[in-house]
Motif scaffolding. Structure first.
Motif, mmCIF file in Angstrom:
data_model
loop_
_atom_site.group_PDB
_atom_site.id
_atom_site.type_symbol
_atom_site.label_atom_id
_atom_site.label_comp_id
_atom_site.label_asym_id
_atom_site.label_seq_id
_atom_site.Cartn_x
_atom_site.Cartn_y
_atom_site.Cartn_z
ATOM 1 N N GLU A 47 -30.578 -10.249 21.664
ATOM 2 C CA GLU A 47 -31.083 -10.985 20.505
ATOM 3 C C GLU A 47 -31.560 -10.054 19.393
ATOM 4 N N SER A 48 -32.079 -8.869 19.773
ATOM 5 C CA SER A 48 -32.559 -7.947 18.744
ATOM 6 C C SER A 48 -31.405 -7.361 17.921
ATOM 7 N N THR A 100 -38.222 -9.265 13.000
ATOM 8 C CA THR A 100 -38.427 -10.248 14.060
ATOM 9 C C THR A 100 -37.682 -11.531 13.667
ATOM 10 N N ILE A 101 -37.597 -12.489 14.583
ATOM 11 C CA ILE A 101 -36.943 -13.764 14.262
ATOM 12 C C ILE A 101 -37.687 -14.465 13.129
ATOM 13 N N ASN A 102 -39.018 -14.456 13.187
ATOM 14 C CA ASN A 102 -39.790 -15.116 12.129
ATOM 15 C C ASN A 102 -39.578 -14.445 10.774
ATOM 16 N N LEU A 135 -31.775 -19.821 13.923
ATOM 17 C CA LEU A 135 -32.896 -18.993 14.371
ATOM 18 C C LEU A 135 -34.027 -19.861 14.921
ATOM 19 N N TYR A 136 -34.270 -20.990 14.274
ATOM 20 C CA TYR A 136 -35.280 -21.921 14.802
ATOM 21 C C TYR A 136 -34.865 -22.461 16.163
ATOM 22 N N ARG A 137 -33.556 -22.660 16.358
ATOM 23 C CA ARG A 137 -33.055 -23.114 17.664
ATOM 24 C C ARG A 137 -33.375 -22.072 18.731
ATOM 25 N N GLY A 138 -33.244 -20.812 18.364
ATOM 26 C CA GLY A 138 -33.574 -19.732 19.299
ATOM 27 C C GLY A 138 -35.044 -19.720 19.684
ATOM 28 N N LEU A 139 -35.886 -20.251 18.803
ATOM 29 C CA LEU A 139 -37.322 -20.349 19.092
ATOM 30 C C LEU A 139 -37.689 -21.681 19.742
ATOM 31 N N ASN A 141 -37.739 -24.498 18.317
ATOM 32 C CA ASN A 141 -38.521 -25.290 17.365
ATOM 33 C C ASN A 141 -37.604 -26.367 16.794
ATOM 34 N N GLU A 145 -35.676 -26.879 13.178
ATOM 35 C CA GLU A 145 -34.214 -26.792 13.285
ATOM 36 C C GLU A 145 -33.568 -27.995 12.621
#
Length: 229
Positions: A47-48, A100-102, A135-139, A141, A145
């Motif tokens: 993911e990074s 970061t993702i955020n 990216l929100y899906r990865g969290l 959220n 999303e």
């Protein structure tokens, strides 16, 4: 011999303030996609090492945020609007390091805002919104999303109606499929069925059989779900 790192610095000149800056990008040899979701969201092995985190270039000097898809042309008055709404209020922030993702999500929000103010093509703005949704899906959220999928859907629909996708890497078939799939995901089954049907109707002249098959698969899934209810 120094070991090659996944991230490297790419140099840009801000098209707004003309200041040079460098920002991270991912070397393609390090990118490994395990699979794709039904709206083309890639699942990366690491993911990074997610190129989407570095998709938007943010000028650290003025805050103007853009992608390689942005045009160099500024419509009359657009630069003043961007200067007033973004540059004059910009608190210096540097997105040029590892993200970061955020932080990646924040760059998409900045990019979409700049794209809207600059009056970029709908297809360009849609691409920013859908990547933020991924990216929100990865969290996990789902609320955010769905919010960004709806924003992407609106822009993709406008792109389809105006034809501004013409000449980009997004074909008419892929665009219709995306409108159908995002409609399905956001609960608009009527539009989903309508656009999936339009995709399937083009199977004889299509050079993208994979998208035709994906549309058939989603269509079948929707029929099965309707039977359950």
């Amino acid at each position: 011999m120094a070991q090659l790192e996944p991230l490297y610095d790419k140099k840009y000149k801000c098209t707004m303030c003309e200041q040079p800056f460098a920002t991270k990008k991912v070397r393609s040899r390090f990118v490994k996609v395990l699979s794709y979701d039904t709206d083309f969201a890639p699942l990366y092995a690491v993911e990074s090492v997610n190129p989407n985190l570095y998709y938007v270039n943010v000028c650290p000097t003025c805050g103007f945020s853009f992608t390689d898809e942005f045009s160099l042309y500024f419509p009359p008055g657009a630069d003043k609007v961007i200067s007033d709404k973004i540059c004059s209020q910009w608190v210096p922030h540097d997105f040029s390091a590892e993200r970061t993702i955020n932080e990646g999500i924040n760059t998409f929000k900045l990019g979409a805002y700049c794209s809207t103010l600059k009056k970029e093509k709908h297809i360009v703005t849609a691409g920013l919104y859908i990547r933020a949704a991924w990216l929100y899906r990865g969290l996990a959220n789902e609320l955010q999303e769905m919010r960004f999928l709806k924003l992407a859907l609106s822009q993709y629909t406008d792109s389809f109606s105006t034809g501004d996708y013409s000449g980009t890497h997004v074909s008419e078939l892929r665009l219709m499929y995306l409108i159908a799939e995002l409609s399905r995901r956001t609960g608009n089954s009527q539009d989903a069925v309508r656009f999936f049907s339009r995709v399937i109707e083009k199977q004889r002249q299509s050079v993208e059989p994979q998208i035709i098959q994906m549309a058939k698969d989603r269509w079948q899934e929707m029929r099965e779900e309707q039977k359950v209810y």
